[in-house]
Each structure stands twice: as structure tokens, then as C-alpha cells.
Enzyme design. Structure first.
Site: not given
Ligand SMILES: [Zn+2]
Length: 409
Positions: A276, A357
């Protein structure tokens, strides 16, 4: 002309329905295929049979509800149902601003009420049977009422403002309406977590303890303020877990579901949080907002051009141009373009997910992110084998297989 537009509208509705059904069909076929080695340890055989049952139940239900809604929509267009509602509204409300608000109010409430049995069945029968549901009937009704209230205040307010602008200056309507909508969406992007979320959920700062200490270590390293991290009581509606980033600038915040905290190890939670933070560092919210500006401008420009067309209202069975009948016809005529824009948005969103990611992996949480994502999928009985075409059209996130392959690359 009206006749041609009428046929075009029906064709668009039908093609859209057929396309959706085709994608759903491909998705069901794909789900039965053998899993790649990388995904075999996510479910044990018994749990996988359970997952397949859940997936098929949802697919069947989706087929039923979308067919029903297609038939109702088609019938409304084909038999002049909207013109009929328009006639009734015009009898009682002459003011052009109010007549549009009342017209869309009736359409919205009616379609929502028609949808309630489907919502109810999905929540209290399907989700309940698979152990996900936590909503009580009382909360379900309360949510509905709050949703209506919000729609009346925000939707009604915004709509009346836009129509009012049109009555003042049809010529510059497109520019001014675009300004209003852009201003409103900027405001919502910033204050969504402070204004809308509290109507439905409680957000609390992170409690003292091991998890907070673990997160603090990561947060200070990357310069993300701990005050902007909140835990939300998602467990009052569902056992499914989630986390998200929202807001801009000083109003940014990361929200972790309490269900996520229950299911994952501290390191996995930090990995999800790192993902996030990655969205924040890459300015994804801002980019999304900036991209939406020109596309909305084009939308309003075209909309402004056709608002006075009598033919469009006549295609729905009306007699002369009215803001709401023309808006409704326009929404269908514009839908092929909006499907295209949705595809572009999804392509971009999947790219952003890879970036977030990669950010988590770069900070040493690649392994934990992989196990965390697997857990998230397993606990929500997620589909491991979506059809590539379905992913292309509808997935805002890459598939689990794509994500773990990319993270471990
Ligand atoms: Zn995401």
C-alpha cells in the site's frame, strides 16, 4: 433518426449482455482446468472442491441476476417505460431541475428495490452458506437506508447543480459541469475516508503492541507516518479480508481490515502495508485522478452537444428533448466508449499493482507478500484460474499466479 437511435440503443444493450455472458462462460470453463504447480499448495483437495462449489454457485447466481436485469432494462427501453415515467413526472413537476432530479430519483429507487431480493439472497444465502457473512438483517437494512440518504444528498445535490448550470448556459454547460464534477471528485478523493467511511464503519489508530512496533520499523525506514495507518472493523459485515490506500497529500491513509490482522502473521501484514505504501510512493491516486480529468471533459463535451437533440428523447418514446431522457439515451450510446475506458483503466491499474508489489519486494517483504497473498486468496475462496480474456476486461489486479510469479522473478 429516432428510429435508428432506438435500434442502436437496443443493439448496444444486447451486445454488452452477450459479451458479459461470453466472458462469464469462458471463466467457468477455465476454472475446471488443472492448476499450475505454483498454485497447488493453496488449497487442499477438500477445500478446493469447496472453492469450486463457491465459484460455480456465484457464477450461476450472476447469470440469473444479470439476465433478469437485462430483460427489465431492455423492456423499459423497448416499450417506452422511461418515457412513461417522464410523462408522470412532467405532470406534477414543471421545473426542469426538479423534474430531472425526481425522474432519476424514481429510476434509481425502483431499480435498487428490484435488486434487493438478489442482494439479500447473495448475502444471507450464498455468503452465509460458505461462512463469509457477518451482516445481520438489521445492519443490511440500515446500510440500505444510509445508502439512500447518501444518494439523495450527494447524488441529488450534484445532479441538481449540473442541470441548473445547463438551464443557465447551455453553451458553456460542458465546461462548467466538468469543473463541478472534477472539483467534487477531488474533494471525495481527499475526504472519502473522513466523511463517507465513518457512516458505515469505525476506523481506529493502530493499537500499541507487537504489530505496531513491527510496522513502525518499516514506516520510519520509508518515511510513512504511522498516524496515517488505520484499522477498520470490516468484520461486522464479512470475514473476507482487505487493505487499501486512499486520499491525497496530508489526507492520505492506509486502511487495514481487522479481518486481515486476524488471519495473517505480523510480517505478512507489514508486507501488505508495504504494498500500500508502494501505491503512495508511486503517486497512483494522483495519476488516476489526473487521467480521469480529460476523459470526463470529453464525456461532458459530447454530452453537451446532444442534450438539445429531440431525436434522442424520441428514441426513448418521448416527444421533445429533456435533460433526463437525453442523459439516459446518451449513457447507453456512450457505454461502448466507457467499456473501452474501463479496459484501459484496468490495464493501468494492474500495472500499478505490479509496481506496488515490487516496492514491497524491494524492501525485503517479497516472500511475506507472496504467502500473505496466498492466504488472502485461500480465506476468501478466490478463483485461481480466471480466463485471460476475463482478466483483461474485468480485473483491476493481476491474478495471484501472475503476482507471485512476478514477485519471485
Ligand atoms: Zn494494490
Amino acid at each position: 433518426m429516432a428510429q435508428v437511435l432506438f435500434i442502436v440503443i437496443l443493439v448496444i444493450l444486447a451486445v454488452d449482455f452477450i459479451l458479459e455472458r461470453l466472458l462469464a462462460f469462458l471463466n467457468i470453463k477455465e476454472s475446471g482446468k488443472e492448476l499450475p504447480a505454483l498454485l497447488r499448495n493453496i488449497y487442499d483437495p477438500e477445500k478446493y472442491a469447496h472453492q469450486q462449489d463457491y465459484f460455480r454457485t456465484n457464477s450461476r447466481f450472476g447469470m440469473l441476476s444479470s439476465t433478469f436485469s437485462f430483460i427489465v432494462t431492455l423492456a423499459m427501453f423497448a416499450f417506452g417505460g422511461f418515457a412513461w415515467v417522464d410523462g408522470i413526472v412532467m405532470q406534477y413537476v414543471q421545473n426542469p431541475v426538479w423534474s430531472t432530479v425526481v425522474f432519476f430519483g424514481i429510476i434509481f429507487i425502483a431499480s435498487d428495490i428490484i435488486g434487493i431480493p438478489f442482494d439479500w439472497y447473495d448475502t444471507f444465502v450464498i455468503e452465509e452458506r460458505f461462512g463469509f457473512n457477518k451482516i445481520t438483517p438489521k445492519l443490511f437494512i440500515l446500510d440500505k437506508l444510509k445508502g439512500y440518504g447518501m444518494m439523495i444528498v450527494l447524488g441529488g445535490g450534484l445532479l441538481s447543480l449540473v442541470v441548473w448550470i445547463y438551464t443557465l448556459t447551455p453553451e458553456y454547460f460542458w465546461l462548467l459541469a466538468w469543473g463541478v464534477i472534477t472539483g467534487f471528485s477531488l474533494f471525495m478523493t481527499m475526504f472519502y475516508s473522513q466523511i463517507i467511511v465513518p457512516l458505515f464503519n469505525k476506523q481506529t489508530p493502530l493499537e500499541e503492541g507487537e504489530l505496531r512496533t513491527e510496522i513502525e520499523k518499516f514506516a520510519t525506514k520509508t518515511g510513512f507516518n504511522l498516524d496515517n495507518i488505520f484499522v477498520i472493523d470490516g468484520s461486522k459485515r464479512s470475514t473476507k479480508a482487505n487493505a487499501y490506500f486512499s486520499g491525497l497529500g496530508a489526507k492520505k491513509r492506509i486502511v487495514l481490515y481487522d479481518t486481515l490482522i486476524d488471519k495473517m502473521s505480523n510480517e505478512e501484514i507489514v508486507a501488505v502495508l508495504a504494498h500500500e505504501v508502494g501505491h503512495y510512493k508511486h503517486k497512483h491516486t494522483l495519476i488516476n485522478f489526473l487521467i480521469s480529468m480529460p476523459t470526463t471533459l470529453i464525456l461532458f463535451y459530447v454530452f453537451g452537444l446532444i442534450l438539445h437533440s429531440d431525436a434522442l428523447a424520441q428514441a426513448l418514446g418521448g416527444s421533445v428533448a429533456s435533460f433526463h431522457l437525453n442523459a439516459l439515451a446518451f449513457s447507453i450510446l456512450y457505454s461502448p466508449i466507457s467499456i473501452l475506458l474501463d479496459i484501459i483503466t484496468n490495464v493501468l491499474s494492474r500495472k500499478f499493482e505490479y509496481q506496488a508489489d515490487a516496492y514491497a519486494a524491494k524492501h525485503g517483504y517479497g516472500i511475506q507478500l507472496q504467502t500473505g497473498l496466498k492466504k488472502l486468496t485461500a480465506t476468501s475462496l478466490g478463483n485461481l484460474m480466471p480466463h485471460p480474456l476475463y482478466v483483461f476486461f474485468h480485473y483491476s489486479h493481476p491474478t495471484l499466479y501472475q503476482r507471485i510469479t512476478r514477485i519471485s522473478a
